[in-house]
Design a protein around this motif. Structure first.
Motif, PDB file in Angstrom:
ATOM      1  N   PRO A  54       0.810  -1.227   0.000  1.00 24.29           N
ATOM      2  CA  PRO A  54       0.000   0.000   0.000  1.00 24.29           C
ATOM      3  C   PRO A  54       0.844   1.279   0.000  1.00 24.29           C
ATOM      4  O   PRO A  54       1.928   1.300   0.584  1.00 24.29           O
ATOM      5  CB  PRO A  54      -0.824  -0.098   1.293  1.00 24.29           C
ATOM      6  CG  PRO A  54      -0.317  -1.265   2.043  1.00 24.29           C
ATOM      7  CD  PRO A  54       0.555  -2.089   1.160  1.00 24.29           C
ATOM      8  N   PHE A  55       0.328   2.280  -0.699  1.00 18.85           N
ATOM      9  CA  PHE A  55       1.004   3.582  -0.745  1.00 18.85           C
ATOM     10  C   PHE A  55      -0.068   4.666  -0.781  1.00 18.85           C
ATOM     11  O   PHE A  55      -1.099   4.502  -1.417  1.00 18.85           O
ATOM     12  CB  PHE A  55       1.909   3.661  -1.985  1.00 18.85           C
ATOM     13  CG  PHE A  55       2.717   4.937  -2.083  1.00 18.85           C
ATOM     14  CD1 PHE A  55       3.421   5.417  -0.990  1.00 18.85           C
ATOM     15  CD2 PHE A  55       2.768   5.658  -3.269  1.00 18.85           C
ATOM     16  CE1 PHE A  55       4.167   6.598  -1.072  1.00 18.85           C
ATOM     17  CE2 PHE A  55       3.514   6.835  -3.366  1.00 18.85           C
ATOM     18  CZ  PHE A  55       4.212   7.308  -2.263  1.00 18.85           C
ATOM     19  N   THR A  56       0.219   5.753  -0.094  1.00 10.22           N
ATOM     20  CA  THR A  56      -0.751   6.848  -0.008  1.00 10.22           C
ATOM     21  C   THR A  56      -1.049   7.501  -1.360  1.00 10.22           C
ATOM     22  O   THR A  56      -2.124   8.049  -1.542  1.00 10.22           O
ATOM     23  CB  THR A  56      -0.207   7.971   0.910  1.00 10.22           C
ATOM     24  OG1 THR A  56       1.196   8.121   0.657  1.00 10.22           O
ATOM     25  CG2 THR A  56      -0.449   7.662   2.365  1.00 10.22           C
ATOM     26  N   LEU A  73      -3.839   0.824   4.902  1.00  6.81           N
ATOM     27  CA  LEU A  73      -3.053   1.738   5.740  1.00  6.81           C
ATOM     28  C   LEU A  73      -3.833   2.106   6.999  1.00  6.81           C
ATOM     29  O   LEU A  73      -3.278   2.193   8.091  1.00  6.81           O
ATOM     30  CB  LEU A  73      -2.677   2.997   4.953  1.00  6.81           C
ATOM     31  CG  LEU A  73      -1.663   2.776   3.815  1.00  6.81           C
ATOM     32  CD1 LEU A  73      -1.515   4.044   2.980  1.00  6.81           C
ATOM     33  CD2 LEU A  73      -0.301   2.344   4.378  1.00  6.81           C
ATOM     34  N   GLN A  77      -1.453  -1.369   8.182  1.00 10.88           N
ATOM     35  CA  GLN A  77      -0.503  -2.149   7.383  1.00 10.88           C
ATOM     36  C   GLN A  77       0.826  -1.408   7.228  1.00 10.88           C
ATOM     37  O   GLN A  77       0.848  -0.189   7.042  1.00 10.88           O
ATOM     38  CB  GLN A  77      -1.098  -2.452   6.006  1.00 10.88           C
ATOM     39  CG  GLN A  77      -0.305  -3.462   5.201  1.00 10.88           C
ATOM     40  CD  GLN A  77      -0.351  -4.867   5.808  1.00 10.88           C
ATOM     41  OE1 GLN A  77      -1.169  -5.159   6.677  1.00 10.88           O
ATOM     42  NE2 GLN A  77       0.538  -5.747   5.363  1.00 10.88           N
ATOM     43  N   THR A  78       1.926  -2.150   7.314  1.00 18.17           N
ATOM     44  CA  THR A  78       3.260  -1.586   7.109  1.00 18.17           C
ATOM     45  C   THR A  78       4.036  -2.553   6.220  1.00 18.17           C
ATOM     46  O   THR A  78       3.576  -3.678   5.971  1.00 18.17           O
ATOM     47  CB  THR A  78       4.033  -1.467   8.437  1.00 18.17           C
ATOM     48  OG1 THR A  78       4.145  -2.797   8.986  1.00 18.17           O
ATOM     49  CG2 THR A  78       3.336  -0.557   9.432  1.00 18.17           C
ATOM     50  N   MET A  79       5.212  -2.148   5.766  1.00 17.86           N
ATOM     51  CA  MET A  79       6.040  -3.040   4.956  1.00 17.86           C
ATOM     52  C   MET A  79       6.422  -4.287   5.750  1.00 17.86           C
ATOM     53  O   MET A  79       6.427  -5.398   5.221  1.00 17.86           O
ATOM     54  CB  MET A  79       7.285  -2.278   4.482  1.00 17.86           C
ATOM     55  CG  MET A  79       8.090  -3.045   3.478  1.00 17.86           C
ATOM     56  SD  MET A  79       7.204  -3.269   1.926  1.00 17.86           S
ATOM     57  CE  MET A  79       7.753  -1.799   1.073  1.00 17.86           C
ATOM     58  N   PRO A 106       8.018   3.628  -0.325  1.00 17.38           N
ATOM     59  CA  PRO A 106       8.073   2.771   0.872  1.00 17.38           C
ATOM     60  C   PRO A 106       9.285   1.827   0.882  1.00 17.38           C
ATOM     61  O   PRO A 106       9.832   1.534   1.947  1.00 17.38           O
ATOM     62  CB  PRO A 106       6.758   1.988   0.798  1.00 17.38           C
ATOM     63  CG  PRO A 106       5.841   2.879   0.015  1.00 17.38           C
ATOM     64  CD  PRO A 106       6.718   3.524  -1.024  1.00 17.38           C
TER      65      PRO A 106
END
Lengths: 277, 405
Positions: A54-56, A73, A77-79, A106
């Motif tokens: 995911p990315f903003t 997000l 969720q994170t890397m 990210p």
């Protein structure tokens, strides 16, 4: 060196059929549900699994995948969690290829060397990074290849014959042909044009070609599969997640099933009608 | 990263791949890559064509109204009782801001490249207005993406764009401000590749935009050099400008970068304060990749971009042009910041003391003026880039001041 991706495409070739590549967003709608979906995908008919990081600000994605990223997000969720999901998946499945797809920031912030180490260690096979064209190969593509990961490049309708060799040069695993000039989940591609474009790419490479963007039905999967090694479906699956959620955006008892049912139906397009049910 | 590095010239960038040190680059989807290479070629050809330059100079003079005056702000100078303060009056350009300098160059290029459809992103609406204006003049179709929040707070500009035949598309994604407008514009471009020219409003985005926009805006600094020579017989001692993406600042600064005795100050928007919500990417961000370039960005520890905040829609962006990032790292530009409140106070001070209503963007530069000029001798010459006029901000300022203008 062969990877899970190479082996899977070799197997598909010997089975005499095209593959179904599924795209879902990591952590959508939450990490636990997303992992349950992930684990159920191979049985439902996914041959290769793409997981969105995911990315903003997903500049190449349409509303469905934008919303999926924001849901993930929002649920935290994170890397690190995305890589943990791959590791958990690999406990039960050592053959289905996993490709992480997303945007560079990210990864850059995680640290390229650490990311490649951790991704490889978790069982990731390939990367698709939308905003890294061949002009930026030194950033991630070359280190990824050196680390033994496939770097899968997008070829698009604007990639002409003159440019194709540059795009294909450091591509490995497969080539992802973006069937339309546009964002994910947009208008359906014209099958005739797609076949012509795939034919053009094949004159430049022996790599398998997967076709995606705008594919949402078993019929389209079947039609496109007639001229390519694999077909990618993303927005339609992400929409199935979205539609299964309750009014607060949380997973329901239907969520996993909604996705696996659709994957089975789409898989009939590459496997023939006998396995549709 | 902030320790000054010795360089022979500050004016050699970017390299052929669009890099200013580690910043800049071409981080775009493959669909756009051939378009960006085309643009780079077309711009190089235009730049080498004397007819293109001649035509541009004619429009700058007769349509934009250049040169813009270099004005001695006598009452403000007396007020601060320090350095002599000059305003570079970009607010007096046609359309009311510096934005038009860049848009003229790009729209002439769109015309040269045979692109009938122009898209733009806008924050405060000044870039959108400039784009709508020149599309009207050159007979091109114009679509402007603007965050829904900005559509709300910059209504006069929305109406101006519509009056000139542009279509304004309100962007409802994300924080509904400039960053989201740029995402949507990129999505449009990726979809309409054959007929569309993307007119970027600041010194950011993939190469060649940061270089090209800088070149077009450099007219500000080039004129300032000549005018100050005429007025005072020498160069200014210091320059100050507000920085969002940083095109007005780069335009003023660039021609002075190698005059090392000239102090250069860039003022970012500190919003509610640097420890709260703000838009100061250098002060509060770190290098990352967004919208086609590597630069200082506001983001969290996982590389997710954070929403910026500024009272000024034109500065409300979580990034900055890549050349600014480099000039910060090598120590050539000193970065400062001003809060919403300080900008409002500067708005009132300038309006009442000089009879010039400045854009809220420019007010950020004005807000830091006092700190700097008060400590300088009376023969110190300081130039403030008055990048735009503040008519568009009157409603917003009245609202923030509780109705008391």
């Amino acid at each position: 060196m062969t990877t899970r991706i190479d082996r899977r495409f070799a197997d598909l070739k010997s089975e005499g059929r095209a593959g179904l590549v599924t795209f879902l967003m990591a952590g959508d709608p939450d990490a636990k549900t997303a992992l349950a979906i992930l684990k159920a995908l191979p049985k439902a008919g996914a041959d290769v699994i793409e997981i969105g990081m995911p990315f903003t600000d997903p500049m190449a994605d349409g509303p469905a995948i934008q919303a999926a990223g924001l849901r993930a997000l929002k649920s935290g969720q994170t890397m690190v969690k995305t890589l943990a999901a791959v590791r958990a998946f690999r406990k039960d499945d050592d053959t289905t290829p996993i490709v992480l797809m997303g945007y560079y920031n990210p990864i850059y912030i995680y640290g390229v060397a650490k990311f490649l180490d951790d991704a490889k260690g978790a069982g990731v096979d390939g990367l698709i990074v939308v905003d890294l064209p061949p002009e930026e190969d030194e950033e991630l593509c070359l280190p990824a290849l050196a680390a033994g990961l496939n770097f899968i490049r997008l070829a698009t309708p604007t990639t002409d014959d003159k440019r194709l060799p540059a795009v294909l040069k450091n591509t490995s695993g497969f080539v992802y042909y973006v069937s339309i000039a546009g964002i994910t989940g947009a208008a359906a591609p014209d099958v005739g044009q797609v076949h012509a474009a795939v034919g053009r790419i094949k004159r430049h490479t022996k790599l398998p070609v997967a076709v995606g963007f705008g594919v949402r039905s078993a019929k389209q999967v079947k039609d496109i599969a007639a001229g390519a090694e694999a077909v990618v479906v993303g927005s339609a699956l992400v929409n199935a997640v979205a539609k299964s959620l309750d009014n607060k955006g949380k997973a329901t008892g239907r969520t996993v099933k909604a996705v696996t049912n659709l994957v089975s139906e789409l898989a009939s397009g590459v496997r023939g009608p006998k396995k549709a049910k | 990263m902030t320790a000054p590095i010795q360089v022979n010239s500050f004016r050699t960038g970017p390299d052929e791949r669009g890099h200013f040190g580690i910043y800049g680059g071409r981080f775009v989807a493959e669909t756009l890559m051939p378009l960006i290479l085309d643009l780079e070629r077309a711009y190089a050809e235009a730049k080498a064509d004397p007819a293109y330059r001649r035509e541009m100079d004619g429009h700058l003079k007769n349509y934009v109204g250049r040169p813009s005056p270099l004005y001695l702000a006598e009452r403000l100078t007396a007020h601060f009782a320090g350095a002599k303060i000059y305003f570079k009056r970009e607010d007096l350009n046609h359309t009311g801001a510096h934005k038009v300098n860049n848009v003229l160059g790009q729209i002439m290029l769109a015309k040269r490249m045979g692109k009938p459809r122009v898209i733009a992103e806008t924050g405060a609406g000044m870039h959108g207005v400039a784009t709508a204006t020149l599309c009207a003049k050159f007979g091109l179709k114009c679509i402007v993406y603007m965050g829904a929040v900005d559509v709300g707070r910059q209504q006069p500009n929305v109406l101006r764009m519509k009056a000139m035949g542009a279509e304004v598309r309100a962007v409802e994604s994300g924080a509904k401000t400039l960053k989201d407008a740029m995402n949507e514009a990129l999505r449009d471009w990726v979809t309409n590749v054959s007929d569309t020219f993307y007119c970027i409003g600041t010194v950011a985005g993939p190469h060649p935009y940061p270089m090209m926009v800088r070149d077009f805006q450099s007219i500000i600094g080039i004129e300032t050099r000549e005018q100050m020579q005429q007025e005072e017989g020498r160069l200014p001692d210091s320059l100050i400008a507000c920085i969002g993406g940083g095109s007005n600042a780069m335009g003023l600064f660039y021609p002075f970068l190698d005059d090392r005795q000239v102090e250069i100050y860039g003022v970012e928007a500190a919003g509610h304060g640097l420890k709260k919500k703000h838009a100061a990417s250098v002060a509060g961000g770190k290098p990352g990749v967004l919208h086609g370039n590597r630069t200082y960005l506001l983001m969290d520890d996982d590389g997710q971009i954070e929403e910026a905040h500024s009272i000024s829609a034109g500065l409300d962006y979580p990034g900055i042009g890549p050349e600014h990032s480099w000039l910060h790292d090598v120590g050539r530009i000193k970065f400062l910041s001003a809060t919403d409140k300080e900008a409002l106070a500067a708005f009132q001070l300038c309006s009442r003391m000089e009879g010039i209503i400045p854009a809220l963007e420019s007010c950020h530069a004005l807000a830091r003026l006092g700190d700097i000029v008060s400590n300088k001798p009376k023969d110190h010459l300081m130039v403030v880039n008055l990048s735009g006029r503040g008519d568009k901000d009157l409603d917003s300022v009245a609202h923030h001041l509780g109705g008391k203008l």
